[in-house]
Motif scaffolding. Sequence first.
Motif, short mmCIF file in Angstrom:
data_model
loop_
_atom_site.label_atom_id
_atom_site.label_comp_id
_atom_site.label_asym_id
_atom_site.label_seq_id
_atom_site.Cartn_x
_atom_site.Cartn_y
_atom_site.Cartn_z
N THR A 7 -23.43 -19.02 -18.30
CA THR A 7 -22.04 -19.42 -18.09
C THR A 7 -21.35 -19.70 -19.42
N TYR B 117 -18.73 -23.37 -7.28
CA TYR B 117 -19.69 -22.36 -6.83
C TYR B 117 -21.13 -22.78 -7.11
N TRP B 118 -21.36 -23.71 -8.05
CA TRP B 118 -22.73 -24.18 -8.27
C TRP B 118 -23.23 -24.96 -7.06
N THR C 200 -8.72 -21.49 -4.88
CA THR C 200 -10.09 -21.92 -4.61
C THR C 200 -10.46 -21.91 -3.13
N ARG D 138 -16.16 -26.18 -11.10
CA ARG D 138 -16.89 -24.96 -10.74
C ARG D 138 -17.65 -25.19 -9.43
N PHE E 121 -15.73 -16.78 -9.20
CA PHE E 121 -15.03 -17.99 -9.63
C PHE E 121 -14.65 -17.98 -11.11
N ALA E 122 -15.04 -16.94 -11.84
CA ALA E 122 -14.61 -16.82 -13.23
C ALA E 122 -13.15 -16.39 -13.28
N GLY F 279 -20.61 -16.31 -9.57
CA GLY F 279 -20.18 -16.56 -10.94
C GLY F 279 -19.01 -15.69 -11.33
N GLU G 18 -20.78 -31.21 -14.17
CA GLU G 18 -20.48 -30.44 -12.97
C GLU G 18 -21.75 -30.00 -12.27
#
Length: 353
Positions: free
Chosen positions: A306, A223-224, A101, A221, A141-142, A138, A320
């Motif tokens: 998502t 990235y949001w 991460t 997550r 980070f998937a 998206g 989240e």
Amino acid sequence: MPRWTLPAGYSPREWMKVGRISPTWYRRALAVLLTNSAVLYTLYGIGRLDLAFYALTGSMLVLYGHEFDLPTRVRKMAGLCVGQAASLLLVGLVAAADPGTPLLVLVGSALAAAQKLACERYRVGPPRHVVLVFLDLGILFAPGVPVSQLPLRWLTYALCAVWACGIVIAPALWYSRVGRRAWSPGDPPVEADPELLRPALRCLVGVAASGYIAELLGVGRPYWAMVTAAAVFVGTRVQHGQRALQRTVGTLLGLGVFAILDQFAKDSDLILVTLVVASGAIIEVFITANYWLGTVWVTPMALLITSLPGNATADTLIGERLIDTVVGSIIGIVVTLLTDVRPPPHQHTRPAA
């Protein structure tokens, strides 16, 4: 005791005021509906919804370029296609390497800053870099896919990007042949920021800080939070505060909409795809009245996208997204205040034509 007042230009009441829906809303909504429905229903029909993120990264280019004449439109869309292809090459390879991460946050932040710099430099938008950041991060980070599977995903992007560009260019091409001005959704031209490097660096710091803080808070997550921060960095310092408030309010309401829609989406993938397609068109209706009103539908669409691979439950996504929105908005404002010492711009009235 003197009464405390907000600095000049800061008016939350004005920021939240709902205006009239643009009379040309149907033009962009129709373009989005046509593009995304063809892409997602095709993937559903062949049983490859696992390619949806890459496909949407291409098809969502349909949001751009409508305000330009034919030659400019072709150049802008070609540049967007190539730029997104380079971004996908990067995020696909990094995600496949699974570096952890902290490095993902660093790469994503640098990518967001680069996309902001490019969109400002070449006056691309609206919606400028925000949609590009959401889709690229998206994928970043998937769960990564093997490198051997990436060519198929890149090909999916390329086909969908060409389809989206065709939808954008076709009206201008048609009207140019009959000697008429191509219709446009009525977007105002994007003004270039005279200081391109400072906003990009501010975006880099803010997006990175949001991602790392979200990770420290245990958000699965982060990235949001990074996307929220990237969305805040649009325009002037006053506009940063405006965007943060509008996005926060819109997201909170949008989480409620998603909680309702998710109950139907769980029934079948066909319903899920239909809700994603419908949400994309609805956004283009309401966002013309106010950004926060559009965000009410941006949020469920993002969460539904998502959900396409079925990797998370609704409760997890809602929790989240709530934490990420608050983190991203706060960090965006803090970074703005710490790095922008210029006074807020005065309001100017446009001279009569």
